[in-house]
Design an enzyme around this catalytic site. Structure first.
Site, PDB file in Angstrom:
ATOM      1  N   LYS A   1       0.706  -1.362   0.031  1.00  0.00           N
ATOM      2  CA  LYS A   1      -0.087  -0.102  -0.006  1.00  0.00           C
ATOM      3  C   LYS A   1       0.826   1.351   0.020  1.00  0.00           C
ATOM      4  O   LYS A   1       0.634   2.247  -0.890  1.00  0.00           O
ATOM      5  CB  LYS A   1      -0.784   0.005   1.198  1.00  0.00           C
ATOM      6  CG  LYS A   1      -1.837  -1.146   1.215  1.00  0.00           C
ATOM      7  CD  LYS A   1      -2.811  -1.256   2.511  1.00  0.00           C
ATOM      8  CE  LYS A   1      -2.129  -1.049   3.981  1.00  0.00           C
ATOM      9  NZ  LYS A   1      -1.353  -2.477   4.199  1.00  0.00           N
TER      10      LYS A   1
ATOM     11  N   ARG B   1      -9.806   0.996   8.240  1.00  0.00           N
ATOM     12  CA  ARG B   1      -9.558  -0.476   8.419  1.00  0.00           C
ATOM     13  C   ARG B   1     -10.557  -0.933   9.203  1.00  0.00           C
ATOM     14  O   ARG B   1     -10.316  -2.378   9.372  1.00  0.00           O
ATOM     15  CB  ARG B   1      -8.256  -0.534   9.535  1.00  0.00           C
ATOM     16  CG  ARG B   1      -6.980  -0.543   8.879  1.00  0.00           C
ATOM     17  CD  ARG B   1      -5.865  -0.401   9.988  1.00  0.00           C
ATOM     18  NE  ARG B   1      -4.930  -1.362   9.780  1.00  0.00           N
ATOM     19  CZ  ARG B   1      -3.827  -0.896   9.202  1.00  0.00           C
ATOM     20  NH1 ARG B   1      -3.577   0.643   8.898  1.00  0.00           N
ATOM     21  NH2 ARG B   1      -2.581  -1.671   9.017  1.00  0.00           N
TER      22      ARG B   1
ATOM     23  N   ARG C   1      11.791  -5.864   4.353  1.00  0.00           N
ATOM     24  CA  ARG C   1      11.826  -4.701   4.678  1.00  0.00           C
ATOM     25  C   ARG C   1      12.605  -4.331   6.052  1.00  0.00           C
ATOM     26  O   ARG C   1      13.390  -3.271   6.067  1.00  0.00           O
ATOM     27  CB  ARG C   1      10.556  -4.356   5.140  1.00  0.00           C
ATOM     28  CG  ARG C   1      10.296  -2.749   5.473  1.00  0.00           C
ATOM     29  CD  ARG C   1       8.871  -2.039   5.613  1.00  0.00           C
ATOM     30  NE  ARG C   1       8.051  -2.803   6.377  1.00  0.00           N
ATOM     31  CZ  ARG C   1       6.581  -2.688   6.541  1.00  0.00           C
ATOM     32  NH1 ARG C   1       5.885  -1.770   5.668  1.00  0.00           N
ATOM     33  NH2 ARG C   1       6.060  -3.153   7.249  1.00  0.00           N
TER      34      ARG C   1
ATOM     35  N   ARG D   1      10.825  -1.092  12.476  1.00  0.00           N
ATOM     36  CA  ARG D   1       9.462  -0.715  12.990  1.00  0.00           C
ATOM     37  C   ARG D   1       9.145  -1.876  13.898  1.00  0.00           C
ATOM     38  O   ARG D   1       9.510  -2.896  13.951  1.00  0.00           O
ATOM     39  CB  ARG D   1       8.485  -1.024  11.893  1.00  0.00           C
ATOM     40  CG  ARG D   1       8.141   0.383  11.200  1.00  0.00           C
ATOM     41  CD  ARG D   1       7.174  -0.085  10.144  1.00  0.00           C
ATOM     42  NE  ARG D   1       5.928  -0.639  10.365  1.00  0.00           N
ATOM     43  CZ  ARG D   1       4.938  -0.625   9.639  1.00  0.00           C
ATOM     44  NH1 ARG D   1       4.911  -0.059   8.475  1.00  0.00           N
ATOM     45  NH2 ARG D   1       3.746  -1.140   9.972  1.00  0.00           N
TER      46      ARG D   1
ATOM     47  N   ARG E   1      -1.212  -8.957  13.218  1.00  0.00           N
ATOM     48  CA  ARG E   1      -1.662  -7.632  12.257  1.00  0.00           C
ATOM     49  C   ARG E   1      -2.217  -8.415  11.278  1.00  0.00           C
ATOM     50  O   ARG E   1      -3.353  -7.804  10.771  1.00  0.00           O
ATOM     51  CB  ARG E   1      -0.458  -7.083  11.720  1.00  0.00           C
ATOM     52  CG  ARG E   1       0.030  -5.797  12.462  1.00  0.00           C
ATOM     53  CD  ARG E   1       1.458  -5.449  12.360  1.00  0.00           C
ATOM     54  NE  ARG E   1       1.702  -4.905  10.933  1.00  0.00           N
ATOM     55  CZ  ARG E   1       2.957  -4.650  10.305  1.00  0.00           C
ATOM     56  NH1 ARG E   1       4.090  -5.084  10.872  1.00  0.00           N
ATOM     57  NH2 ARG E   1       3.070  -4.160   9.155  1.00  0.00           N
TER      58      ARG E   1
HETATM   59  P1  AP5 Z   1       4.739  -1.723   1.933  1.00  0.00           P
HETATM   60  O1  AP5 Z   1       4.542  -0.811   0.854  1.00  0.00           O
HETATM   61  O2  AP5 Z   1       5.439  -0.956   3.220  1.00  0.00           O
HETATM   62  O3  AP5 Z   1       3.362  -2.402   2.310  1.00  0.00           O
HETATM   63  P2  AP5 Z   1       2.248  -1.945   3.179  1.00  0.00           P
HETATM   64  O4  AP5 Z   1       1.170  -2.527   2.689  1.00  0.00           O
HETATM   65  O5  AP5 Z   1       2.380  -0.396   3.223  1.00  0.00           O
HETATM   66  O6  AP5 Z   1       2.573  -2.476   4.648  1.00  0.00           O
HETATM   67  P3  AP5 Z   1       2.730  -1.843   5.922  1.00  0.00           P
HETATM   68  O7  AP5 Z   1       3.319  -2.940   6.857  1.00  0.00           O
HETATM   69  O8  AP5 Z   1       2.923  -0.642   6.220  1.00  0.00           O
HETATM   70  O9  AP5 Z   1       1.066  -2.025   6.425  1.00  0.00           O
HETATM   71  P4  AP5 Z   1       0.336  -2.127   7.500  1.00  0.00           P
HETATM   72  O10 AP5 Z   1      -1.159  -1.775   6.919  1.00  0.00           O
HETATM   73  O11 AP5 Z   1       0.496  -3.307   8.364  1.00  0.00           O
HETATM   74  O12 AP5 Z   1       0.910  -0.841   8.470  1.00  0.00           O
HETATM   75  P5  AP5 Z   1       0.496   0.597   8.790  1.00  0.00           P
HETATM   76  O13 AP5 Z   1       1.919   1.193   9.105  1.00  0.00           O
HETATM   77  O14 AP5 Z   1      -0.827   0.917   8.070  1.00  0.00           O
HETATM   78  O15 AP5 Z   1       5.605  -2.980   1.249  1.00  0.00           O
HETATM   79  C1  AP5 Z   1       6.090  -3.934   2.291  1.00  0.00           C
HETATM   80  C2  AP5 Z   1       7.302  -4.361   1.637  1.00  0.00           C
HETATM   81  O16 AP5 Z   1       7.187  -4.892   0.558  1.00  0.00           O
HETATM   82  C3  AP5 Z   1       8.471  -3.086   1.091  1.00  0.00           C
HETATM   83  O17 AP5 Z   1       9.846  -4.018   1.706  1.00  0.00           O
HETATM   84  C4  AP5 Z   1       8.175  -3.185  -0.066  1.00  0.00           C
HETATM   85  O18 AP5 Z   1       9.669  -2.672  -0.681  1.00  0.00           O
HETATM   86  C5  AP5 Z   1       7.985  -4.492  -0.476  1.00  0.00           C
HETATM   87  N1  AP5 Z   1       7.154  -4.596  -1.889  1.00  0.00           N
HETATM   88  C6  AP5 Z   1       6.096  -3.827  -2.011  1.00  0.00           C
HETATM   89  N2  AP5 Z   1       5.434  -3.942  -3.068  1.00  0.00           N
HETATM   90  C7  AP5 Z   1       6.164  -5.029  -3.634  1.00  0.00           C
HETATM   91  C8  AP5 Z   1       5.867  -5.936  -4.776  1.00  0.00           C
HETATM   92  N3  AP5 Z   1       4.987  -5.657  -5.602  1.00  0.00           N
HETATM   93  N4  AP5 Z   1       6.691  -6.964  -4.871  1.00  0.00           N
HETATM   94  C9  AP5 Z   1       7.761  -7.177  -4.084  1.00  0.00           C
HETATM   95  N5  AP5 Z   1       8.130  -6.592  -2.890  1.00  0.00           N
HETATM   96  C10 AP5 Z   1       6.973  -5.370  -2.597  1.00  0.00           C
HETATM   97  O19 AP5 Z   1      -0.012   0.624  10.357  1.00  0.00           O
HETATM   98  C11 AP5 Z   1       0.750  -0.054  11.434  1.00  0.00           C
HETATM   99  C12 AP5 Z   1      -0.017  -0.022  12.740  1.00  0.00           C
HETATM  100  O20 AP5 Z   1      -0.640   1.418  12.902  1.00  0.00           O
HETATM  101  C13 AP5 Z   1      -1.183  -0.876  12.562  1.00  0.00           C
HETATM  102  O21 AP5 Z   1      -1.164  -2.135  12.936  1.00  0.00           O
HETATM  103  C14 AP5 Z   1      -2.133  -0.185  13.705  1.00  0.00           C
HETATM  104  O22 AP5 Z   1      -1.903  -0.446  15.034  1.00  0.00           O
HETATM  105  C15 AP5 Z   1      -1.841   1.229  13.539  1.00  0.00           C
HETATM  106  N6  AP5 Z   1      -2.791   1.790  12.598  1.00  0.00           N
HETATM  107  C16 AP5 Z   1      -2.469   2.233  11.176  1.00  0.00           C
HETATM  108  N7  AP5 Z   1      -3.929   2.678  10.774  1.00  0.00           N
HETATM  109  C17 AP5 Z   1      -4.914   2.346  11.407  1.00  0.00           C
HETATM  110  C18 AP5 Z   1      -6.279   2.687  11.484  1.00  0.00           C
HETATM  111  N8  AP5 Z   1      -6.733   3.049  10.357  1.00  0.00           N
HETATM  112  N9  AP5 Z   1      -6.975   2.026  12.320  1.00  0.00           N
HETATM  113  C19 AP5 Z   1      -6.453   1.645  13.508  1.00  0.00           C
HETATM  114  N10 AP5 Z   1      -4.982   1.434  13.675  1.00  0.00           N
HETATM  115  C20 AP5 Z   1      -4.322   1.713  12.802  1.00  0.00           C
END
Ligand code: AP5
Length: 195
Positions: free
Chosen positions: A13, A88, A127, A139, A150
């Site tokens: 994402k 979410r 990552r 992280r 997660r």
């Molecule tokens: P990346 O692009 O970082 O993936 P992502 O989907 O953004 O993954 P996240 O781990 O950031 O998502 P998340 O939803 O768990 O975390 P968030 O920060 O939102 O890619 C991942 C890796 O894969 C990278 O190394 C990249 O290079 C590689 N990659 C990407 N595309 C690729 C491809 N096509 N092929 C190969 N490799 C690839 O949330 C963190 C925490 O915050 C949550 O757990 C929660 O506690 C809190 N939180 C955030 N938002 C909310 C909400 N709305 N409500 C409540 N709590 C929330």
């Protein structure tokens, strides 16, 4: 354009949100980034959110909605935005609809990255390795226990959003197993755009 990127942790994402913001000239609104900044600053929101984030659980809707409401009103979001990691829960989606409706705005599309769950652990460990190689901190929630939570949280609370947005005619599915560049092409194409 006002877009949402949906998908499990590690689906790409954030990676695709950056491409979209460059192409569309609108900001990426990542609730994960906003919350990590709050934790780093030891703000009241950060202090409340930290333990939940480290366990891989969702932070309360109240906290997240207040962050998003304030961010959407900023001037750079007036032309549109890419929401990354929000909503979410169905409750957050309903609140977003209300928020946008009160502003006379609507979503254009919800892009769901379809990824084989077995690939996600490899992406998370990749990552971590990349961050270490750059000498950066990793992280707190990129560890096996938090990542498992997660994924469970995603299955239980976020998966229902696919039908929520499909029923509203907004959902577009994209194959997130392709290379980053190919996914970007598919994302643009689903919006009727070229890279
Ligand atoms: P990346 O692009 O970082 O993936 P992502 O989907 O953004 O993954 P996240 O781990 O950031 O998502 P998340 O939803 O768990 O975390 P968030 O920060 O939102 O890619 C991942 C890796 O894969 C990278 O190394 C990249 O290079 C590689 N990659 C990407 N595309 C690729 C491809 N096509 N092929 C190969 N490799 C690839 O949330 C963190 C925490 O915050 C949550 O757990 C929660 O506690 C809190 N939180 C955030 N938002 C909310 C909400 N709305 N409500 C409540 N709590 C929330």
């Amino acid at each position: 354009m006002r877009l949402i990127l949906l998908g499990p942790p590690g689906a790409g994402k954030g990676t695709q949100a950056v491409r979209l913001t460059e192409r569309l000239g609108v900001p990426q609104l990542s609730t994960g980034d906003m919350l990590r900044a709050a934790v780093a600053a030891s703000s009241p929101v950060g202090l409340q959110a930290q333990a939940m984030m480290e366990r891989g659980e969702l932070v309360s809707d109240e906290i997240v909605l207040s962050l998003v409401a304030a961010r959407i009103e900023q001037s750079d979001a007036q032309r549109g935005f890419v929401l990354d990691g929000f909503p979410r829960t169905v409750g957050q989606a309903v609140a977003l609809d209300t928020m946008l409706g009160e502003m006379g705005l609507a979503l254009d599309a919800v892009l769901e990255l379809q990824v084989d769950l077995n690939a996600l652990v490899a992406r998370m460990t990749g990552r971590v390795a990349e961050a270490r190689a750059r000498g950066e901190a990793t992280r707190a929630d990129d560890n096996p226990d938090a990542f498992r939570t997660r994924l469970e949280t995603y299955r239980e609370q976020t998966v229902p959003l696919s039908s929520y947005y499909a029923e509203r005619g907004l959902l577009r599915s994209v194959d997130g197993m392709l290379s980053v560049d190919r996914v970007a092409i598919e994302v643009m194409s689903s919006l009727g755009l070229k890279l």
